[in-house]
Motif scaffolding. Structure first.
Motif, mmCIF file in Angstrom:
data_model
loop_
_atom_site.group_PDB
_atom_site.id
_atom_site.type_symbol
_atom_site.label_atom_id
_atom_site.label_comp_id
_atom_site.label_asym_id
_atom_site.label_seq_id
_atom_site.Cartn_x
_atom_site.Cartn_y
_atom_site.Cartn_z
ATOM 1 N N VAL A 1 -17.903 -26.038 2.445
ATOM 2 C CA VAL A 1 -19.478 -25.919 2.297
ATOM 3 C C VAL A 1 -19.908 -26.573 0.950
ATOM 4 C CG1 VAL A 1 -21.009 -24.751 1.154
ATOM 5 C CG2 VAL A 1 -20.060 -23.469 2.669
ATOM 6 N N ALA A 2 -18.962 -27.327 -0.166
ATOM 7 C CA ALA A 2 -19.101 -28.195 -0.941
ATOM 8 C C ALA A 2 -18.922 -29.265 -0.833
ATOM 9 C CB ALA A 2 -18.240 -28.576 -2.492
ATOM 10 N N PHE A 3 -18.513 -30.404 0.300
ATOM 11 C CA PHE A 3 -18.618 -31.383 1.317
ATOM 12 C C PHE A 3 -19.486 -31.138 2.131
ATOM 13 C CE2 PHE A 3 -14.076 -31.554 -0.075
ATOM 14 C CZ PHE A 3 -14.129 -32.128 -0.948
ATOM 15 N N LEU A 4 -19.434 -30.274 2.913
ATOM 16 C CA LEU A 4 -21.621 -30.333 3.415
ATOM 17 C C LEU A 4 -22.595 -30.801 3.261
ATOM 18 C CD1 LEU A 4 -21.607 -30.272 6.744
ATOM 19 C CD2 LEU A 4 -22.205 -28.247 6.193
ATOM 20 N N GLY A 5 -22.204 -30.348 1.681
ATOM 21 C CA GLY A 5 -23.635 -30.468 0.803
ATOM 22 C C GLY A 5 -23.165 -31.499 0.031
ATOM 23 N N ARG A 6 -22.186 -32.387 -0.071
ATOM 24 C CA ARG A 6 -22.452 -33.767 -0.638
ATOM 25 C C ARG A 6 -22.060 -34.048 -1.827
ATOM 26 N NH1 ARG A 6 -20.858 -36.979 3.109
ATOM 27 N NH2 ARG A 6 -22.151 -37.818 4.721
ATOM 28 N N LEU A 7 -21.248 -32.072 -2.539
ATOM 29 C CA LEU A 7 -21.489 -32.202 -4.006
ATOM 30 C C LEU A 7 -22.987 -31.471 -4.782
ATOM 31 C CD1 LEU A 7 -17.753 -33.817 -4.251
ATOM 32 C CD2 LEU A 7 -17.720 -32.046 -4.011
ATOM 33 N N HIS A 8 -23.410 -31.968 -4.079
ATOM 34 C CA HIS A 8 -25.090 -31.512 -4.721
ATOM 35 C C HIS A 8 -25.208 -30.189 -4.326
ATOM 36 C CE1 HIS A 8 -28.922 -31.984 -5.396
ATOM 37 N NE2 HIS A 8 -29.011 -33.503 -5.924
ATOM 38 N N PRO A 9 -25.099 -29.684 -5.776
ATOM 39 C CA PRO A 9 -25.970 -28.243 -6.147
ATOM 40 C C PRO A 9 -27.012 -27.906 -4.926
ATOM 41 C CG PRO A 9 -25.921 -28.668 -8.031
ATOM 42 C CD PRO A 9 -25.567 -30.394 -7.306
ATOM 43 N N ILE A 10 -28.041 -28.418 -4.743
ATOM 44 C CA ILE A 10 -29.482 -28.382 -3.925
ATOM 45 C C ILE A 10 -28.683 -28.370 -2.626
ATOM 46 C CG2 ILE A 10 -31.924 -28.783 -3.177
ATOM 47 C CD1 ILE A 10 -31.030 -27.014 -5.663
ATOM 48 N N GLY A 11 -27.666 -29.474 -2.207
ATOM 49 C CA GLY A 11 -27.391 -29.257 -0.435
ATOM 50 C C GLY A 11 -26.535 -28.263 -0.055
ATOM 51 N N VAL A 12 -25.724 -27.749 -1.412
ATOM 52 C CA VAL A 12 -24.684 -26.915 -1.129
ATOM 53 C C VAL A 12 -25.894 -25.561 -0.587
ATOM 54 C CG1 VAL A 12 -23.335 -24.972 -2.070
ATOM 55 C CG2 VAL A 12 -23.022 -27.208 -2.126
ATOM 56 N N ILE A 13 -26.664 -25.724 -1.012
ATOM 57 C CA ILE A 13 -27.743 -24.363 -0.517
ATOM 58 C C ILE A 13 -27.877 -24.591 0.875
ATOM 59 C CG2 ILE A 13 -29.257 -22.884 -0.651
ATOM 60 C CD1 ILE A 13 -29.875 -23.841 -4.019
ATOM 61 N N PHE A 14 -28.117 -25.553 1.998
ATOM 62 C CA PHE A 14 -28.626 -25.595 2.721
ATOM 63 C C PHE A 14 -26.710 -25.445 3.544
ATOM 64 C CE2 PHE A 14 -32.594 -27.202 1.107
ATOM 65 C CZ PHE A 14 -33.309 -26.994 1.776
ATOM 66 N N ALA A 15 -25.536 -26.399 2.725
ATOM 67 C CA ALA A 15 -24.685 -26.185 3.755
ATOM 68 C C ALA A 15 -24.072 -24.718 3.972
ATOM 69 C CB ALA A 15 -23.771 -26.942 2.987
ATOM 70 N N GLY A 16 -24.311 -23.493 2.183
ATOM 71 C CA GLY A 16 -23.991 -22.351 2.889
ATOM 72 C C GLY A 16 -24.806 -21.463 3.501
ATOM 73 N N LEU A 17 -25.797 -22.159 4.297
ATOM 74 C CA LEU A 17 -26.866 -21.144 5.123
ATOM 75 C C LEU A 17 -26.216 -21.591 7.045
ATOM 76 C CD1 LEU A 17 -30.707 -21.438 3.974
ATOM 77 C CD2 LEU A 17 -29.074 -19.252 4.554
ATOM 78 N N ALA A 18 -25.725 -22.653 6.856
ATOM 79 C CA ALA A 18 -24.986 -23.086 7.751
ATOM 80 C C ALA A 18 -23.603 -23.047 8.306
ATOM 81 C CB ALA A 18 -25.816 -25.640 8.095
ATOM 82 N N MET A 19 -22.515 -22.671 6.762
ATOM 83 C CA MET A 19 -22.162 -22.213 7.294
ATOM 84 C C MET A 19 -21.717 -20.303 7.862
ATOM 85 S SD MET A 19 -18.189 -23.235 7.706
ATOM 86 C CE MET A 19 -18.701 -24.538 6.955
ATOM 87 N N ALA A 20 -22.874 -19.940 7.512
ATOM 88 C CA ALA A 20 -23.316 -18.507 7.663
ATOM 89 C C ALA A 20 -23.076 -18.659 8.970
ATOM 90 C CB ALA A 20 -24.007 -18.223 6.536
#
Length: 360
Positions: A287-306
């Motif tokens: 999730v961290a890498f999918l979100g480009r190590l950006h906190p806001i990007g991590v939100i969307f990456a977390g949803l994608a992984m969920a």
């Protein structure tokens, strides 16, 4: 014919942000091919994993609940990775956070009041932070790589969990099952959406990501983390302590992993059980890498992984897809994401092989 990688001068922002989307699409395509080859309906498997959780409103609450711990842990990991501090043991810190929160719940079982839950949350964050102290100490004092130490401590945490729920914390009224007592009403996270499983941990995850975004973009600490990660020598010249940054990065990521753990214990589980380790700490790395190590990007990456986690559960029921399917999809996603990162930052250049003639 030979190949070599040549670094691009400056990758465009479009390429940087489109690469994760491309990684997800390629994962879906390759996943469909693989599952078709092993005897499953590959197209339907991809549809159940990636599409059904989004189109089915009944699954949205599951997405929110499963994304919350991933986002919280991944935000902490992203901060560390920005500083080149590679915490791989977030799963162990997540477990210790749950254990610390559970311990506080058992201590306050005979009490009531709104102060109990905040105390449990503080204990959980402190437990995760404490589990990150040893990797930080070994890295700064003895130059021991934190990847190895943090990862090994995860298995220590699992054994500690098993010991406690089978031994001193075992519920005497639990019919012999290895589990603790149920938490009381004052020790559980309140539901924020009536008649759903969406608890207070979901908005807390969003708040954590927003605060991290502000801190990383607008504070001296955020600037220090970025400089230490990108140019250690320049950071040292500028007066930033590399060891201090390592400590702060590891303790922050440990605290957030512990926070995720206590929120899961008080929100989803309602007690401590041997099945509490759910690989959130390892999945959050993706999730961290999918979100480009950006906190806001991590939100969307977390949803994608969920989506892949919930969709994997759906596929197990509808087409009897193996439980390992989710892990396969997540592993492929990380692989293609890293590959896309390589291609975004480097170009492949063909170098012709020269033939050298030797005079007789």
């Amino acid at each position: 014919m030979q190949f070599r990688l040549e670094k691009r001068t400056e990758p465009s922002k479009a390429m940087l942000y489109l690469a994760p989307i491309g990684a997800v699409l390629i994962t879906a395509l390759v996943g469909a091919i693989i599952f078709s080859l092993i005897g499953y309906d590959g197209t339907r498997a991809v549809r159940e994993i990636f599409v059904t959780p989004i189109l089915n409103p009944l699954k949205w609450q599951d997405l929110a609940v499963k994304a919350a711990p991933l986002v919280i842990i991944a935000v902490g990991l992203a901060i560390g990775y920005r500083a080149n501090v590679w915490n791989i043991g977030a799963e162990g810190q997540y477990i210790l956070g749950g254990l610390a929160g559970t311990g506080m719940a058992l201590l306050t079982r005979d009490f009531s009041g709104p102060w109990i839950l905040p105390l449990m949350i503080l204990a959980g964050a402190a437990g995760g932070m404490a589990w990150a102290v040893l990797p930080a100490l070994l890295r700064t004092r003895l130059q021991v790589n934190e990847i190895l130490t943090s990862l090994m401590l995860t298995y220590v945490a699992i054994q500690l969990l098993n010991y406690l729920v089978i031994g001193p914390w075992k519920d005497p009224m639990g019919f012999g099952f290895p589990q603790t007592r149920m938490f009381t009403a004052d020790q559980m996270l309140p539901q924020i959406v009536p008649r759903t499983i969406v608890h207070l941990g979901v908005p807390i995850a969003v708040v954590v990501a927003v605060i991290a975004w502000f801190v990383m973009g607008r504070s001296v600490f955020g600037y220090q983390v970025k400089v230490v990660g990108a140019a250690p020598n320049a950071a040292r010249y500028g007066g930033f302590s590399i060891n201090r940054t390592i400590w702060l990065a590891l303790l922050t990521s440990g605290a957030l992993a512990g926070l995720a753990g206590v929120l899961e214990a008080a929100g989803t589980f309602g007690r401590m059980v041997p099945s509490f380790p759910t690989n959130y700490g390892f999945t959050a790395i993706i999730v961290a890498f999918l979100g480009r190590l950006h906190p806001i990007g991590v939100i969307f990456a977390g949803l994608a992984m969920a989506v892949t986690v919930v969709g994997g559960e759906v596929a197990q029921t509808t087409i009897q897809l193996p439980a390992a399917a989710v892990g396969i999809f997540q592993s492929m996603m990380l692989f293609f994401l890293l590959a896309s990162d390589l291609l975004v930052r480097y170009r492949i250049k063909i170098v012709g092989r020269r033939t050298v003639e030797v005079a007789p």
